[in-house]
Motif scaffolding. Sequence first.
Motif, PDB file in Angstrom:
ATOM      1  N   UNK A 120      51.251  15.397  39.411  1.00  0.00           N
ATOM      2  CA  UNK A 120      50.152  15.796  38.528  1.00  0.00           C
ATOM      3  C   UNK A 120      49.198  14.639  38.303  1.00  0.00           C
ATOM      4  N   UNK A 121      47.912  14.923  38.398  1.00  0.00           N
ATOM      5  CA  UNK A 121      46.904  13.955  37.997  1.00  0.00           C
ATOM      6  C   UNK A 121      46.635  14.126  36.510  1.00  0.00           C
ATOM      7  N   UNK A 122      45.914  13.181  35.951  1.00  0.00           N
ATOM      8  CA  UNK A 122      45.587  13.294  34.532  1.00  0.00           C
ATOM      9  C   UNK A 122      44.286  12.537  34.247  1.00  0.00           C
ATOM     10  N   UNK A 123      43.570  13.029  33.252  1.00  0.00           N
ATOM     11  CA  UNK A 123      42.363  12.364  32.769  1.00  0.00           C
ATOM     12  C   UNK A 123      42.402  12.421  31.246  1.00  0.00           C
ATOM     13  N   UNK A 124      42.286  11.265  30.627  1.00  0.00           N
ATOM     14  CA  UNK A 124      42.358  11.168  29.171  1.00  0.00           C
ATOM     15  C   UNK A 124      41.002  10.814  28.579  1.00  0.00           C
ATOM     16  N   UNK A 125      40.695  11.375  27.424  1.00  0.00           N
ATOM     17  CA  UNK A 125      39.494  11.046  26.670  1.00  0.00           C
ATOM     18  C   UNK A 125      39.818  11.022  25.199  1.00  0.00           C
ATOM     19  N   UNK A 126      38.880  10.533  24.410  1.00  0.00           N
ATOM     20  CA  UNK A 126      39.103  10.532  22.968  1.00  0.00           C
ATOM     21  C   UNK A 126      39.175  11.964  22.436  1.00  0.00           C
ATOM     22  N   UNK A 149      46.291  17.261  34.052  1.00  0.00           N
ATOM     23  CA  UNK A 149      46.322  17.317  32.598  1.00  0.00           C
ATOM     24  C   UNK A 149      45.063  16.625  32.108  1.00  0.00           C
ATOM     25  N   UNK A 150      44.180  17.386  31.480  1.00  0.00           N
ATOM     26  CA  UNK A 150      42.880  16.882  31.065  1.00  0.00           C
ATOM     27  C   UNK A 150      42.720  17.120  29.572  1.00  0.00           C
ATOM     28  N   UNK A 180      44.910  12.575  24.259  1.00  0.00           N
ATOM     29  CA  UNK A 180      46.352  12.317  24.378  1.00  0.00           C
ATOM     30  C   UNK A 180      47.203  13.416  23.759  1.00  0.00           C
ATOM     31  N   UNK A 181      46.793  13.949  22.611  1.00  0.00           N
ATOM     32  CA  UNK A 181      47.579  15.008  21.953  1.00  0.00           C
ATOM     33  C   UNK A 181      47.603  16.274  22.798  1.00  0.00           C
ATOM     34  N   UNK A 182      46.452  16.626  23.384  1.00  0.00           N
ATOM     35  CA  UNK A 182      46.392  17.826  24.227  1.00  0.00           C
ATOM     36  C   UNK A 182      47.260  17.672  25.464  1.00  0.00           C
ATOM     37  N   UNK A 183      47.181  16.508  26.100  1.00  0.00           N
ATOM     38  CA  UNK A 183      47.971  16.271  27.315  1.00  0.00           C
ATOM     39  C   UNK A 183      49.463  16.275  26.990  1.00  0.00           C
ATOM     40  N   UNK A 239      45.579   2.375  36.103  1.00  0.00           N
ATOM     41  CA  UNK A 239      45.306   3.737  35.667  1.00  0.00           C
ATOM     42  C   UNK A 239      46.401   4.386  34.849  1.00  0.00           C
ATOM     43  N   UNK A 240      47.578   3.787  34.839  1.00  0.00           N
ATOM     44  CA  UNK A 240      48.696   4.344  34.074  1.00  0.00           C
ATOM     45  C   UNK A 240      48.742   3.800  32.646  1.00  0.00           C
ATOM     46  N   UNK A 241      47.990   2.729  32.392  1.00  0.00           N
ATOM     47  CA  UNK A 241      48.113   2.015  31.123  1.00  0.00           C
ATOM     48  C   UNK A 241      47.826   2.895  29.914  1.00  0.00           C
ATOM     49  N   UNK A 242      46.709   3.626  29.944  1.00  0.00           N
ATOM     50  CA  UNK A 242      46.323   4.426  28.780  1.00  0.00           C
ATOM     51  C   UNK A 242      47.323   5.537  28.513  1.00  0.00           C
ATOM     52  N   UNK A 243      47.859   6.143  29.567  1.00  0.00           N
ATOM     53  CA  UNK A 243      48.883   7.177  29.387  1.00  0.00           C
ATOM     54  C   UNK A 243      50.104   6.577  28.691  1.00  0.00           C
ATOM     55  N   UNK A 244      50.515   5.401  29.151  1.00  0.00           N
ATOM     56  CA  UNK A 244      51.687   4.750  28.560  1.00  0.00           C
ATOM     57  C   UNK A 244      51.464   4.427  27.095  1.00  0.00           C
ATOM     58  N   UNK A 245      50.238   4.059  26.752  1.00  0.00           N
ATOM     59  CA  UNK A 245      49.948   3.609  25.391  1.00  0.00           C
ATOM     60  C   UNK A 245      49.641   4.747  24.418  1.00  0.00           C
TER      61      UNK A 245
END
Length: 460
Positions: free
Chosen positions: A273-279, A378-379, A382-385, A411-417
């Motif tokens: 799965x790919x993912x894109x995170x935003x505020x 997963x777009x 963070x709560x939605x993902x 690219x994995x850093x924000x997901x981890x945090x």
Amino acid sequence: MSKPLKQIHLAAHFPGVNNTTVWSEPRAGSHIEFSSFAHFARTAERAKFDFLFLAEGLRLREQGGQIYDLDVVGRPDIFTVLSALAAVTERLGLTGTINSTFNEPYEVARQFASLDHLSGGRAAWNVVTSWDAFTGENFRRGGFLPQEQRYARAKEFLVTATGLFDSWRGGEIIADQATGTFLRDARVGAFVHSGEQFDITGQFNVPRSPQGRPVIFQAGDSDEGREFAASSADAIFSRHATLDAGRDFYADVKERLARYGRTHDQLQILPAATFVLGETDAEAQEISHEVRRQQVSGATAIKYLEHVWNRDLSAYDPDGPLPDIDPAPGENTIARGRASVRMFRDPLATARQWRERAAAEKLSIRELVIATTARQSFIGSPATVADTINTFVQADAADGFILVPHITPGGLDKFADTVVPLLQERGVFRTEYEGTTLRDHLGLRHPDAEADPSDQRVAS
């Protein structure tokens, strides 16, 4: 009484030999320098992921007789990278794709047993076959095998390798009264295998490793691939994008386990799965749209279309309509070493479907390729993902996910945090590693705890 929450498995795929990475992003780094692999692995371990996964590229891809330079060209040797990563991580599983078509069981078993020792029981092997003669030209045997023969070889390859891993199980330490020394029973490590694919006899020279044998992964989605996974794998990759498709695949593969004497918890299903995170969700959607346009440039769109049309389409405008000519019949001679070529078993039908969709949605070539190549993503915030991932797992559409970021190595850093802490708060993901081996992380039993594990791997 409510059903207990399933624990989510998470892993990270270091992207390579594809156009997942957005090279125009200033933060994009090397795919061959060890510092990139080390950063990625340390982030995954900091987030308490189960494992890191590396794919294999045995030959540089070509298109129209030239090296295909629109994605990552090449990949360092997997065993070298994973062995180096074993020294800079402590708990993270180390999974590598190794081909069963062009390798030999003794060599592969020896390499994985060594990696399992070096890492303290964290090795895993993704067993794959090779489908094209183009890759085979790099090897002495050359050529390629039809699909049914590839799986026949893969099954026997795994049975043979398992015999080598298990050859050190048991045995006794014998005391030599005359010299006062201790000798290991000479039977330990001895193996004999005679079959259609392999006929070998000898002595395996790597002692039993911490996991007994590496965790076995499999990635096929065909009926043969699903059956192979049900009979022989500890985990299977899936590419099913929707909740319903994921649940159907999950149920199908898990139901096959019983005829091999296996239970549902002995096979984990892990889609990529790919993912894109935003505020916010809206911001993430905007970022996702831009990421897809960066991943599929005009040149990439034309090259991708050539996989189906089997023609030189360089004269076409990627922002224009699809070709009005049909795909050229016969063997694909445009793209060599491209996995996507084999996905289009009926190019004429694919072309018709794409024309219909392009006309209905008013899509250009590039827009259509973006739409048709989008994988499960997963777009959102963070709560939605976190909520979406948990929904898939609790609904038995997956046991977890192998995450593929579009930026390497950070690219994995924000997901981890941001996402991982939310999953931990929900009580569906670990806050600390509870074991030391990859089998521990995946909830798999040690082979020595099974009555006769080799029987399960012989099933066909």
